[in-house]
Design an enzyme around this catalytic site. Structure first.
Site, mmCIF file in Angstrom:
data_model
loop_
_atom_site.group_PDB
_atom_site.id
_atom_site.type_symbol
_atom_site.label_atom_id
_atom_site.label_comp_id
_atom_site.label_asym_id
_atom_site.label_seq_id
_atom_site.Cartn_x
_atom_site.Cartn_y
_atom_site.Cartn_z
ATOM 1 N N CYS A 29 -23.168 -4.153 -25.764
ATOM 2 C CA CYS A 29 -22.922 -5.078 -24.671
ATOM 3 C C CYS A 29 -22.356 -6.411 -25.145
ATOM 4 C CB CYS A 29 -24.197 -5.324 -23.861
ATOM 5 S SG CYS A 29 -25.560 -6.004 -24.834
ATOM 6 N N GLY A 73 -34.371 -5.956 -31.580
ATOM 7 C CA GLY A 73 -34.348 -4.730 -32.347
ATOM 8 C C GLY A 73 -33.481 -3.631 -31.763
ATOM 9 N N GLN A 74 -32.901 -3.856 -30.587
ATOM 10 C CA GLN A 74 -32.136 -2.800 -29.932
ATOM 11 C C GLN A 74 -30.877 -2.432 -30.719
ATOM 12 O OE1 GLN A 74 -31.084 -3.662 -25.925
ATOM 13 N NE2 GLN A 74 -30.631 -1.544 -25.412
ATOM 14 N N GLY A 111 -29.116 2.284 -12.944
ATOM 15 C CA GLY A 111 -28.685 2.927 -14.181
ATOM 16 C C GLY A 111 -29.863 3.667 -14.797
ATOM 17 N N ALA A 112 -29.572 4.604 -15.696
ATOM 18 C CA ALA A 112 -30.651 5.378 -16.320
ATOM 19 C C ALA A 112 -30.385 5.608 -17.810
ATOM 20 C CB ALA A 112 -30.823 6.717 -15.598
ATOM 21 N N MET A 158 -30.449 1.168 -22.061
ATOM 22 C CA MET A 158 -30.779 -0.195 -21.670
ATOM 23 C C MET A 158 -31.604 -0.205 -20.385
ATOM 24 S SD MET A 158 -30.502 -3.447 -22.428
ATOM 25 C CE MET A 158 -29.021 -3.953 -23.301
ATOM 26 N N SER A 159 -31.287 0.680 -19.464
ATOM 27 C CA SER A 159 -32.065 0.770 -18.224
ATOM 28 C C SER A 159 -33.482 1.250 -18.515
ATOM 29 C CB SER A 159 -31.386 1.731 -17.244
ATOM 30 O OG SER A 159 -30.113 1.241 -16.879
#
Length: 435
Positions: free
Chosen positions: A50, A115-116, A189-190, A193-194
């Site tokens: 992102c 940490g993503q 969204g799924a 991130m969602s």
């Protein structure tokens, strides 16, 4: 072959430009394949998140590849090269290694310490492996970057100092809405991130969570994990009318939530998508607050931990990254000289065997025991003569100018480190060198 990193991020480009350059799905696959087909590229990986789009490649030319990759980013995004170039950064060799390690440790994220990014690097690695664009050099580099990231989170307070974009966004939401635990939340969204958003909402005590996604089955699965409910994508406008807090992060290329879908009232929308999901025009609606990636950086700084603890953790992680970069480069330089050492030993072994063969032909009457002793003596002499130089050149190879020592050996002994015999003998000879 050398490592090259070229890309742009939230540090060098406005979100509007990142939106145009961002790739996912089939577009990401096509960019990955096109870079791999570029001249002088042996291996490649594309990291698209992102707040960054980066191409990592193992190359044997610098300027030619930089130009080709820049052109490909331009073609895939529709942004002219002359507009894109001022926002691109290029890292080569040591700097490329340091950049990826810093990214893996969370130092280059919009929210420092989140940490993503580790999960995103893993996804990029797997995609490159699946598509056959990942080779041994880049694979080792990326695996090491993941280890550096894990070590940074395990050994420092960077987790406490940093936060995910979702956590920062919810902190900002509480400033607008007050406590969010009793509010109705809508997740649009799924994807990963969602899923993180839904889990973060649940941990914050929110019990009324609705998930909407174009593929309803995925919405159902995500909703079940957080004790929420799924709604059909066609009911998005109706669900927006009931929600107090909305987190949207889809892979759509067009706007998902427009101003005419939102009812003016007290409401907080967090848009974490790139390209954006929510029309910026909703900001003009009375009572509605919209936070997106463009406004997130300022909010992240405000919502961060205390400066003392934050700066101390960042300093510790920078130390880890510096140590790991030095160790990686040292090992990588030492590995580069191994084929030359192998070739030298291989050539010496060939000379020994040739001369022993001549001796046997000239003096055939030498009995077996004496012949074996002579052979062992000759081999020991050669081993002892070569042991010190080969060990020393490996040590010297760890210095920044290490390649020059290997090159000198190749010139002096007229070596070809790529000969098949040398490759076959690598394991045996390495054991001899390390004795």
């Amino acid at each position: 072959m050398s490592i090259l990193a070229i890309g742009l991020s939230h540090r060098t480009a406005p979100v509007a430009l990142l939106e145009r350059v961002s790739v996912s799905g089939d577009a990401l696959l096509k960019l990955l394949r096109d870079v791999q087909r570029a001249s002088c590229v042996a291996e490649t990986m594309v990291l698209s998140t992102c707040n960054r789009v980066e191409v990592y490649a193992v190359v044997d030319r610098f300027h030619a590849v930089v130009n080709e990759v820049s052109e490909l980013l331009s073609v895939h995004s529709g942004v002219p090269v002359e507009q894109l170039a001022p926002h691109l950064y290029v890292h080569y060799e040591d700097r490329a290694v340091e950049h990826l390690f810093s990214a893996g440790a969370g130092l280059d994220s919009m929210v420092v310490g989140e940490g993503q990014i580790l999960g995103q690097i893993r996804q990029a690695l797997k995609l490159a492996q699946d598509q056959g664009t990942m080779g041994p050099t880049l694979n080792e580099l990326v695996q090491q970057a993941l280890r550096v990231g894990k070590r940074s989170h395990a050994e420092t307070g960077i987790d406490r100092a940093g936060a995910s974009l979702v956590s920062v966004g919810l902190t900002l939401a509480e400033r607008v809405l007050g406590p969010i635990r009793d509010r109705r939340a809508l997740v649009v969204g799924a994807g990963s991130m969602s899923a993180l958003s839904a889990a973060t909402l649940q941990r914050a005590g929110v019990t009324d969570i609705v998930v909407v996604n174009r593929t309803h089955e995925r919405a159902v699965r995500l909703a079940q994990t957080v004790g929420g409910r799924a709604a059909e994508f066609g009911d998005l406008t109706a669900e927006l009318a009931q929600a107090d807090l909305v987190v949207s992060c889809t892979g759509a290329t067009d706007l998902v939530i427009t101003a005419d879908m939102v009812t003016p009232r007290e409401m907080f929308l967090l848009d974490l998508a790139l390209p954006r999901d929510v029309d910026p025009a909703v900001r003009r609606l009375p009572g509605v607050t919209l936070v997106d990636l463009e406004s997130m950086q300022e909010g992240a700084a405000e919502a961060g931990a205390d400066d003392g603890g934050r700066l101390e953790a960042i300093s510790e992680v920078r130390g880890i990254v510096a140590d790991e970069v030095r160790a990686y480069l040292s090992a990588e330089r030492a590995a580069r000289v191994t084929p030359t050492v192998v070739a030298l030993r291989s050539k010496a072994a060939d000379v020994v065997e040739t001369e022993l063969g001549r001796l046997a032909g000239r003096v055939p009457e030498i009995e077996g025991r004496i012949r074996d002793e002579v052979a062992q003596t000759v081999r020991r002499v050669v081993d002892k003569l070569l042991h010190e130089p080969t060990v020393r050149v490996k040590q010297l190879a760890e210095s920044p100018a290490g390649d020059h020592y290997a090159e000198a050996l190749r010139e002096l002994f007229n070596l070809d480190p790529k000969v098949p015999d040398a490759v076959r003998r690598t394991e045996t000879i390495d054991m001899e060198v390390d004795r």
